[in-house]
Design a protein around this motif. Structure first.
Motif, PDB file in Angstrom:
ATOM      1  N   GLU A   1       0.868  -1.199  -0.246  1.00 17.32           N
ATOM      2  CA  GLU A   1      -0.016   0.052   0.141  1.00 17.32           C
ATOM      3  C   GLU A   1       0.825   1.227  -0.168  1.00 17.32           C
ATOM      4  N   THR A   2       2.227   1.087   0.424  1.00 18.48           N
ATOM      5  CA  THR A   2       2.968   2.394   0.520  1.00 18.48           C
ATOM      6  C   THR A   2       3.767   2.385  -0.902  1.00 18.48           C
ATOM      7  N   GLY A   3       3.596   1.626  -2.047  1.00 22.56           N
ATOM      8  CA  GLY A   3       4.014   1.353  -3.245  1.00 22.56           C
ATOM      9  C   GLY A   3       5.355   0.674  -3.328  1.00 22.56           C
TER      10      GLY A   3
ATOM     11  N   ARG B   1      11.636   6.693  -1.450  1.00 26.43           N
ATOM     12  CA  ARG B   1      10.712   6.607  -2.516  1.00 26.43           C
ATOM     13  C   ARG B   1       9.200   7.129  -1.984  1.00 26.43           C
ATOM     14  N   VAL B   2       8.840   6.870  -0.939  1.00 25.16           N
ATOM     15  CA  VAL B   2       7.640   6.884  -0.354  1.00 25.16           C
ATOM     16  C   VAL B   2       7.488   8.637   0.019  1.00 25.16           C
ATOM     17  N   LEU B   3       8.596   9.182   0.606  1.00 25.00           N
ATOM     18  CA  LEU B   3       8.947  10.667   0.744  1.00 25.00           C
ATOM     19  C   LEU B   3       8.768  11.398  -0.157  1.00 25.00           C
ATOM     20  N   ALA B   4       9.494  10.965  -1.228  1.00 22.53           N
ATOM     21  CA  ALA B   4       9.312  11.712  -2.793  1.00 22.53           C
ATOM     22  C   ALA B   4       7.827  11.800  -3.060  1.00 22.53           C
ATOM     23  N   GLU B   5       7.251  10.681  -2.991  1.00 26.60           N
ATOM     24  CA  GLU B   5       5.811  10.632  -3.797  1.00 26.60           C
ATOM     25  C   GLU B   5       4.938  11.406  -2.646  1.00 26.60           C
ATOM     26  N   LEU B   6       5.236  11.279  -1.359  1.00 26.20           N
ATOM     27  CA  LEU B   6       4.458  12.334  -0.592  1.00 26.20           C
ATOM     28  C   LEU B   6       4.630  13.833  -0.734  1.00 26.20           C
ATOM     29  N   GLU B   7       5.940  14.194  -1.200  1.00 28.38           N
ATOM     30  CA  GLU B   7       6.055  15.601  -1.469  1.00 28.38           C
ATOM     31  C   GLU B   7       5.451  15.925  -2.834  1.00 28.38           C
TER      32      GLU B   7
END
Length: 145
Positions: A73-75, A107-113
């Motif tokens: 779910e977090t990719g 990757r999750v932080l980049a997607e979140l941004e």
């Protein structure tokens, strides 16, 4: 090593384990997805079978599946989940697992941004349309117009 805290699945597990249908219901994953995850090597171990050859899942299986769901779910890619499962089967591979998790976190932080930037743009659009509608409503209510 201290226990790693993972998400959990709230399900009553009988002594003989849960059927694949019961796990599907408890997790929201389809039976086909559960079978695929096993075939693809994403589970920590293949599900044990009852004497009739049917899969039976225990507490440890559910805990692993809960973590797998969270990662997906977090990719996290199937390849990275498979790598985590492979590493988790081998003692003393915590450093390697950490590398996989840290890369995924980036990757999750980049997607979140990226998502936050889109949300900001969306909020500006909503504000602009709200202002236009308010002006139009004010203009429609003005008896001088």
């Amino acid at each position: 090593m201290a226990a790693v805290i993972l998400p959990t699945i709230d399900a009553e597990v009988p002594a003989g384990g849960l059927s694949i249908g019961a796990v599907s219901e408890a997790t929201g994953l389809s039976i086909d997805t559960l079978r695929y995850y096993e075939k693809a090597g994403l589970l920590l171990d293949p599900a044990p079978r009852d004497p009739g050859g049917r899969r039976r899942y225990g507490h440890d299986d559910l805990d692993w599946i809960a973590g797998l769901i969270m990662l997906r779910e977090t990719g996290m890619s199937i390849a990275d989940v498979r790598r985590m499962a492979e590493l988790s089967r081998v003692p003393d591979t915590e450093a390697e697992r950490l590398v996989v998790l840290e890369a995924h976190r980036e990757r999750v932080l980049a997607e979140l941004e990226h998502t936050r930037a889109h949300l900001t743009a969306l909020e500006k659009k909503i504000s602009a349309y709200t202002a236009v509608i308010a002006l139009t409503a004010d203009h429609d209510d003005d008896p001088a117009s």
